[in-house]
Write an enzyme that holds these catalytic residues in place. Structure first.
Site, PDB file in Angstrom:
ATOM      1  N   CYS A 242      45.500  12.398  45.574  1.00  0.00           N
ATOM      2  CA  CYS A 242      45.018  11.426  44.591  1.00  0.00           C
ATOM      3  C   CYS A 242      46.160  10.564  44.042  1.00  0.00           C
ATOM      4  CB  CYS A 242      44.251  12.148  43.483  1.00  0.00           C
ATOM      5  SG  CYS A 242      43.204  11.061  42.489  1.00  0.00           S
ATOM      6  N   HIS A 325      40.113  14.807  46.935  1.00  0.00           N
ATOM      7  CA  HIS A 325      40.367  16.073  46.242  1.00  0.00           C
ATOM      8  C   HIS A 325      39.961  17.245  47.135  1.00  0.00           C
ATOM      9  CE1 HIS A 325      41.075  14.573  42.012  1.00  0.00           C
ATOM     10  NE2 HIS A 325      40.652  13.485  42.637  1.00  0.00           N
ATOM     11  N   GLU A 327      40.521  20.385  46.830  1.00  0.00           N
ATOM     12  CA  GLU A 327      40.127  21.613  46.134  1.00  0.00           C
ATOM     13  C   GLU A 327      38.633  21.651  45.862  1.00  0.00           C
ATOM     14  OE1 GLU A 327      40.367  18.612  43.061  1.00  0.00           O
ATOM     15  OE2 GLU A 327      41.718  19.120  44.709  1.00  0.00           O
TER      16      GLU A 327
END
Length: 350
Positions: A242, A325, A327
């Site tokens: 990011c 992202h 995760e």
């Protein structure tokens, strides 16, 4: 209670106020996510922004405070069409309305959010206020000019010992809790503020990681950090996601640019090689692909819809990063392979 959304183009929206009774301002952005609203509003990357939930119904399931991505709500304000703001349940027993009051975040409901999203998609990012009176301010502040990272970065050094021998210098520019948790499965983390004394570090670390965060990656307050990355990238692995992706690009000689209205949601299709991954996004700036020529960095992935740079990697050095992202909190788990790539780079067995 009546509340008003006032935009810099002179548009006024009238709705019902909930959450904190005060007023707020920021850049108006939207997310297409249908769920994960608690994770979304507590993501530090939203600092300085008023968030529109494009999906009409919001807060129609109980809050689970264990899913918070930081210690508080990070958005400046919230705009909804149909918020079930008093619905409570789960362990917290706290309704959405009460939760926003506790976090001092104003919200406005009953807005035609789809027409508002369409306006932003056509005209681009727009600044606005949520006010209790239909009175336009003298000036619409551009919150993206603020040093937003300083507002969300950790204040003191913290060691996250996960039992791994490999050590990562984790530079907090506004990270999510879930990213720390996921990365700690790969290495132990030395978590430091964005303005740490990088050139006088006494502890050992094997790699550098730059996480997500808010605002403009080219902000002057981040120049010492960019200079540090520029120097260390020739001697050790540097990875990021990011905002971290944008900071790495800048450090290596590339450029970034503000997007027309950004990417925010959990359903963005990204092409890497010959495979498409559905990913979670939250960013208003992006790497300029043409600017990477001559830097040693190459584009490895792009957004299916608009060609935004989604992954970059150095041709010779162990430097790589992604715009999405991996995760995936909230979001799909398509791109968790990113953490295996980090483990491989550190010389660990998968």
């Amino acid at each position: 209670m009546k509340r008003y959304l006032l935009l810099e183009d002179g548009t006024t929206y009238e709705g019902t106020g909930y959450g904190y009774e005060g007023e707020t301002n920021g850049e108006i952005v939207f997310t297409t996510s249908m769920s994960g609203y608690l994770e979304t509003i507590t993501d530090p990357s939203y600092a300085g922004e008023i968030l529109i939930f494009a999906f009409p119904e919001i807060a129609n399931y109980p809050l689970n405070l264990e899913h918070m991505e930081s210690s508080k709500v990070q958005v400046a304000g919230i705009i909804t069409k149909d918020a079930h703001s008093i619905y409570s349940g789960g362990e917290s027993g706290t309704g959405f309305n009460e939760f926003l009051k506790q976090n001092m975040v104003p919200a406005i409901d009953g807005i035609d959010t789809r027409s508002l999203v369409e306006k932003i998609r056509e005209s681009g990012a727009i600044k606005g206020y949520i006010k209790n009176k239909n009175e336009f301010p003298d000036k619409f502040e551009d919150t993206m000019d603020l040093d937003l990272v300083s507002m969300v970065s950790i204040k003191k050094y913290k060691y996250y010992n996960s039992g791994h021998k490999k050590q990562i210098l984790f530079i907090d520019v506004g990270t999510k809790n879930s990213l720390i948790k996921r990365l700690s499965e790969t290495a132990s983390l030395h978590i430091v503020p964005y303005n740490y004394d990088f050139f006088n570090i006494k502890f050992h670390y094997d790699a550098i990681f730059l996480p997500n965060g808010p605002g403009n990656p080219g902000h002057s307050s981040l120049e010492p950090l960019r200079a540090f990355i520029r120097e260390k990238s020739s001697s050790m692995p540097v990875m990021g996601v990011c905002l971290g992706n944008q900071l790495i690009a800048l450090s290596m000689g590339g450029k970034t640019e503000k997007m027309k209205y950004g990417h925010r949601g959990i359903n963005h299709a990204v092409l890497i090689g010959n495979r498409v991954y559905i990913t979670s996004h939250n960013h208003g700036y992006a790497v300029n692909g043409d600017s990477l020529k001559g830097t040693g960095m190459e584009i490895c992935g792009t957004d299916i819809n608009d060609g935004t740079v989604e992954m970059i990697k150095h041709r010779e050095l162990p430097v790589f990063s992604v715009q999405f992202h991996p995760e995936a909190y909230p979001g799909p788990y398509d791109s968790t392979w990113f953490f295996n790539d980090i483990k491989t780079t550190l010389g660990e067995k998968i």
